[in-house]
Scaffold this active site. Structure first.
Site, mmCIF file in Angstrom:
data_model
loop_
_atom_site.group_PDB
_atom_site.id
_atom_site.type_symbol
_atom_site.label_atom_id
_atom_site.label_comp_id
_atom_site.label_asym_id
_atom_site.label_seq_id
_atom_site.Cartn_x
_atom_site.Cartn_y
_atom_site.Cartn_z
ATOM 1 N N TRP A 34 -1.416 -4.152 25.539
ATOM 2 C CA TRP A 34 -1.869 -5.008 26.643
ATOM 3 C C TRP A 34 -1.084 -6.316 26.702
ATOM 4 O O TRP A 34 -0.787 -6.912 25.668
ATOM 5 C CB TRP A 34 -3.349 -5.333 26.421
ATOM 6 C CG TRP A 34 -3.872 -6.494 27.206
ATOM 7 C CD1 TRP A 34 -3.875 -7.806 26.818
ATOM 8 C CD2 TRP A 34 -4.464 -6.460 28.510
ATOM 9 N NE1 TRP A 34 -4.442 -8.584 27.794
ATOM 10 C CE2 TRP A 34 -4.814 -7.788 28.847
ATOM 11 C CE3 TRP A 34 -4.744 -5.432 29.422
ATOM 12 C CZ2 TRP A 34 -5.423 -8.121 30.057
ATOM 13 C CZ3 TRP A 34 -5.351 -5.764 30.619
ATOM 14 C CH2 TRP A 34 -5.688 -7.092 30.938
ATOM 15 N N MET A 35 -0.811 -6.797 27.931
ATOM 16 C CA MET A 35 -0.149 -8.089 28.148
ATOM 17 C C MET A 35 -0.972 -8.952 29.088
ATOM 18 O O MET A 35 -1.408 -8.464 30.128
ATOM 19 C CB MET A 35 1.222 -7.820 28.762
ATOM 20 C CG MET A 35 1.876 -9.003 29.455
ATOM 21 S SD MET A 35 3.358 -8.492 30.367
ATOM 22 C CE MET A 35 4.588 -8.527 29.088
ATOM 23 N N ASP A 37 -1.127 -13.623 29.699
ATOM 24 C CA ASP A 37 -0.309 -14.817 29.986
ATOM 25 C C ASP A 37 1.098 -14.833 29.380
ATOM 26 O O ASP A 37 1.264 -14.541 28.189
ATOM 27 C CB ASP A 37 -0.963 -16.075 29.400
ATOM 28 C CG ASP A 37 -2.441 -16.193 29.662
ATOM 29 O OD1 ASP A 37 -2.995 -15.340 30.342
ATOM 30 O OD2 ASP A 37 -3.018 -17.164 29.160
ATOM 31 N N TRP A 61 -7.450 -6.022 26.754
ATOM 32 C CA TRP A 61 -7.464 -7.286 26.034
ATOM 33 C C TRP A 61 -8.174 -7.091 24.700
ATOM 34 O O TRP A 61 -9.147 -6.323 24.612
ATOM 35 C CB TRP A 61 -8.180 -8.371 26.864
ATOM 36 C CG TRP A 61 -7.976 -9.728 26.286
ATOM 37 C CD1 TRP A 61 -6.886 -10.529 26.481
ATOM 38 C CD2 TRP A 61 -8.855 -10.442 25.419
ATOM 39 N NE1 TRP A 61 -7.036 -11.701 25.769
ATOM 40 C CE2 TRP A 61 -8.246 -11.672 25.115
ATOM 41 C CE3 TRP A 61 -10.101 -10.165 24.852
ATOM 42 C CZ2 TRP A 61 -8.828 -12.622 24.284
ATOM 43 C CZ3 TRP A 61 -10.686 -11.112 24.026
ATOM 44 C CH2 TRP A 61 -10.051 -12.326 23.754
ATOM 45 N N PHE A 96 -3.828 -17.499 20.623
ATOM 46 C CA PHE A 96 -3.922 -17.634 22.075
ATOM 47 C C PHE A 96 -2.685 -18.354 22.636
ATOM 48 O O PHE A 96 -1.763 -18.698 21.904
ATOM 49 C CB PHE A 96 -5.212 -18.392 22.441
ATOM 50 C CG PHE A 96 -6.441 -17.514 22.564
ATOM 51 C CD1 PHE A 96 -6.505 -16.252 21.985
ATOM 52 C CD2 PHE A 96 -7.553 -17.962 23.274
ATOM 53 C CE1 PHE A 96 -7.645 -15.454 22.110
ATOM 54 C CE2 PHE A 96 -8.702 -17.174 23.407
ATOM 55 C CZ PHE A 96 -8.748 -15.925 22.825
ATOM 56 N N SER A 97 -2.736 -18.646 23.924
ATOM 57 C CA SER A 97 -1.551 -19.132 24.648
ATOM 58 C C SER A 97 -1.038 -20.471 24.135
ATOM 59 O O SER A 97 -1.765 -21.250 23.526
ATOM 60 C CB SER A 97 -1.867 -19.254 26.133
ATOM 61 O OG SER A 97 -1.920 -17.972 26.698
ATOM 62 N N ARG A 149 -7.802 -25.181 24.624
ATOM 63 C CA ARG A 149 -6.714 -24.226 24.353
ATOM 64 C C ARG A 149 -5.518 -24.390 25.291
ATOM 65 O O ARG A 149 -5.561 -25.109 26.255
ATOM 66 C CB ARG A 149 -7.251 -22.799 24.454
ATOM 67 C CG ARG A 149 -7.885 -22.426 25.779
ATOM 68 C CD ARG A 149 -8.406 -20.985 25.735
ATOM 69 N NE ARG A 149 -9.102 -20.610 26.955
ATOM 70 C CZ ARG A 149 -10.402 -20.770 27.161
ATOM 71 N NH1 ARG A 149 -11.163 -21.306 26.234
ATOM 72 N NH2 ARG A 149 -10.944 -20.418 28.307
ATOM 73 N N ASP A 150 -4.468 -23.637 24.961
ATOM 74 C CA ASP A 150 -3.271 -23.451 25.780
ATOM 75 C C ASP A 150 -2.408 -24.726 25.851
ATOM 76 O O ASP A 150 -2.145 -25.261 26.942
ATOM 77 C CB ASP A 150 -3.642 -22.977 27.203
ATOM 78 C CG ASP A 150 -4.640 -21.823 27.184
ATOM 79 O OD1 ASP A 150 -4.645 -21.060 26.206
ATOM 80 O OD2 ASP A 150 -5.425 -21.690 28.151
ATOM 81 N N TRP A 287 -8.316 -11.387 35.661
ATOM 82 C CA TRP A 287 -9.370 -10.966 34.754
ATOM 83 C C TRP A 287 -10.430 -10.150 35.486
ATOM 84 O O TRP A 287 -10.644 -10.324 36.674
ATOM 85 C CB TRP A 287 -10.005 -12.192 34.074
ATOM 86 C CG TRP A 287 -9.028 -12.856 33.157
ATOM 87 C CD1 TRP A 287 -8.414 -14.061 33.329
ATOM 88 C CD2 TRP A 287 -8.500 -12.308 31.939
ATOM 89 N NE1 TRP A 287 -7.545 -14.303 32.290
ATOM 90 C CE2 TRP A 287 -7.581 -13.247 31.426
ATOM 91 C CE3 TRP A 287 -8.706 -11.111 31.235
ATOM 92 C CZ2 TRP A 287 -6.882 -13.040 30.241
ATOM 93 C CZ3 TRP A 287 -8.007 -10.911 30.053
ATOM 94 C CH2 TRP A 287 -7.118 -11.866 29.569
HETATM 95 C C1 FRU Z 1 -5.781 -17.279 30.260
HETATM 96 C C2 FRU Z 1 -6.369 -17.157 28.870
HETATM 97 C C3 FRU Z 1 -6.034 -18.389 28.047
HETATM 98 C C4 FRU Z 1 -6.093 -17.886 26.639
HETATM 99 C C5 FRU Z 1 -5.572 -16.479 26.784
HETATM 100 C C6 FRU Z 1 -6.218 -15.485 25.872
HETATM 101 O O1 FRU Z 1 -5.574 -16.069 30.887
HETATM 102 O O2 FRU Z 1 -7.751 -16.948 28.943
HETATM 103 O O3 FRU Z 1 -6.876 -19.492 28.287
HETATM 104 O O4 FRU Z 1 -5.313 -18.647 25.764
HETATM 105 O O5 FRU Z 1 -5.789 -16.085 28.125
HETATM 106 O O6 FRU Z 1 -5.552 -14.274 25.892
#
Ligand code: FRU
Length: 485
Positions: A34-35, A37, A61, A96-97, A149-150, A287
């Protein structure tokens, strides 16, 4: 009688995965698993590196790793070993991202480590000398937060900065800002931007960059209610334009607008090319939606790289990466103006799978007020498929899809476009993606499409009058994706 465990082994090795023609030929997609972000986009030691949120174990996911590919030219991609896998107590529930920077000639990643069953999110660093093998250096920003996050980092005026997606105590989206002299010791610099109650409960994957003298903040809000034709997707990628300098506030001059108007574009990230362009790649997905390709053992695709510029009015202009033109093999050029009249429609070509179609409509010479470019069998209404539908009565371009065989019900997305003069469309199809660039940068719409072989005929139809197509060119696009080293 086969014992269950042997049966399971037999099934996975003996059954061939379905060949759908959906695997892309010029977009990045996982070879299995799965892919979501795109992460860590950077040019390093002669290669563009693209990482992504990756579950190698299944085409859904799950436990997040960082998948990895590199390219000398953004055209030919080489899949590399997984860059980050959960291994430390702080990232044991997922890597995560995040983003990438060049720190003292070292490729350095900053990403979100997730632990405590997903309830603790901290920012962590990993480095690589060769751009292939990564060493984790641990947590650098560790608040006790669930929605934090991110990280997207950059260097400016002698300091490192990072923006992080976050949430206020009363559950509104927020972007937090930190600065650091060395990338390891970070000091909070307060809140860069915050959602008013209509702009979502959480802002994911922020991005903050200067473009033509302005500052652009991209965020991915969760929880915006749809409003008319806007915000129709579950979550959005959108942007603010304003001004900012280190130490100051972000003064917003243009409010939140969507960056892409199709069904499937999320969590994009931008980066600088060595020749100074601001490039962007997003996840072509959304999503809580169907991913029929996962029956083949893989799911997800990244968008084409795109070039971003800012118009004088403060609108982001989005164009396909110019290098993509070098992949073109000409399939069709219509030498004179094509007049399409109401009726059955004009079938232009069959077997459109990995192609680009460029069309210029001359609206002054067109009496039709509604016309469409379709990818279907014979009739979109009857057979389903995908269509770009232009409605001059409401001055909007719609991207509509309908794949009942895969439980994808008929739905459209749209964008307002000035339809008084000419309309140019540059449409990219690659397996299960459709990216429509409108009027050379004015708007872009990206959606996933799921045509079986018979739903790949390219048609133009017109209602209530004729439509004049001054230019129609079709190319097939190919590039090679090299296997893992
Ligand atoms: C966005 C997200 C990010 C998170 C990642 C998890 O699509 O929900 O906030 O880091 O995907 O896979």
């Amino acid at each position: 009688m086969l014992r269950p465990v042997l049966y399971a082994v037999f099934i996975s090795s003996a059954i061939a995965l379905p060949e759908t023609g959906w695997y892309p030929k010029y977009h990045i997609a996982p070879q299995h698993g799965w892919m979501n972000d795109p992460n860590g986009l950077i040019y390093f030691q002669g290669f563009y590196h693209v990482f992504w949120q990756y579950n190698p174990a299944a085409p859904q996911w799950g436990l997040m790793h960082w998948g990895h590919a590199r390219s000398p030219d953004l055209l030919t991609w080489e899949h590399l070993p997984i860059a980050l896998a959960p291994s430390l107590p702080e990232d044991i529930d997922g890597a995560f991202s995040g983003s990438a920077v060049l720190l003292n000639e070292t490729l350095t990643l900053i990403y979100t480590g997730v632990s405590e069953n997903g309830t603790r999110q901290v920012q962590m660093v990993a480095t690589s000398q060769d751009g292939v093998a990564f060493e984790k250096l641990g947590v650098v920003i560790g608040e006790n937060e669930t929605n934090f996050r991110d990280p997207k980092a950059w260097w400016q005026d002698g300091s490192w900065y990072v923006v992080i997606g976050a949430q206020t105590a009363d559950e509104r989206g927020q972007v937090s800002l930190y600065s650091s002299p060395d990338f390891f010791n970070w000091t909070p610099q307060g809140v860069l931007a915050q959602a008013d109650p209509s702009l979502g409960y959480m802002w994911e994957c922020p991005d903050f960059f200067s473009l033509e003298g302005k500052q652009v903040l991209v965020v991915n809000p969760q929880g915006i209610q749809s409003k008319g034709e806007d915000f129709q997707n579950l979550f959005q990628t959108g942007y603010f334009v304003g001004s900012w300098a280190p130490g100051g506030n972000f003064a917003v001059e243009r409010g939140f607008r969507e960056l892409d108007h199709g069904h499937d574009f999320y969590a994009s990230q931008t980066f600088d090319s060595p020749d100074g362009r601001r490039l962007e790649i997003g996840w072509l997905g959304m999503w809580e939606s169907q991913f029929p390709e996962n029956a083949s053992g893989w799911a997800g695709m990244l968008s084409l790289p795109r070039e971003l510029t800012l118009s004088d009015q403060g609108d982001l202009e989005v164009r396909p990466l110019r290098e993509i033109q070098s992949l073109r093999t000409e399939r069709l050029e219509v030498p004179q103006t094509l007049h399409i009249t109401p009726g059955e429609g004009v079938a232009i070509l069959q077997n459109i799978s990995h192609s680009e179609m460029a069309l210029d409509f001359n609206l002054r010479n067109s009496s039709s007020n509604a016309f469409a470019i379709q990818l279907t069998k014979e009739s979109f209404e009857r057979d389903g498929g995908a269509q770009v539908h232009v409605d001059r009565n409401c001055s909007r371009v719609f991207l509509e899809r309908h794949y009942p065989a895969y439980n994808i019900t008929r739905s459209s997305r749209s964008v307002a476009v000035n339809l008084t003069g000419n309309l140019s469309l540059d449409i990219f199809i690659d397996g299960f993606s459709m990216e429509v660039f409108v009027n050379d940068g004015q708007a872009v719409m990206s959606s996933r499409i799921y045509p079986d072989a018979e739903l790949r005929t390219f048609l133009i139809t017109a209602q209530n009058g004729s439509v004049a197509v001054d230019r129609l060119k079709v190319w097939d696009l190919y590039l090679s994706i090299i296997n893992a080293i």
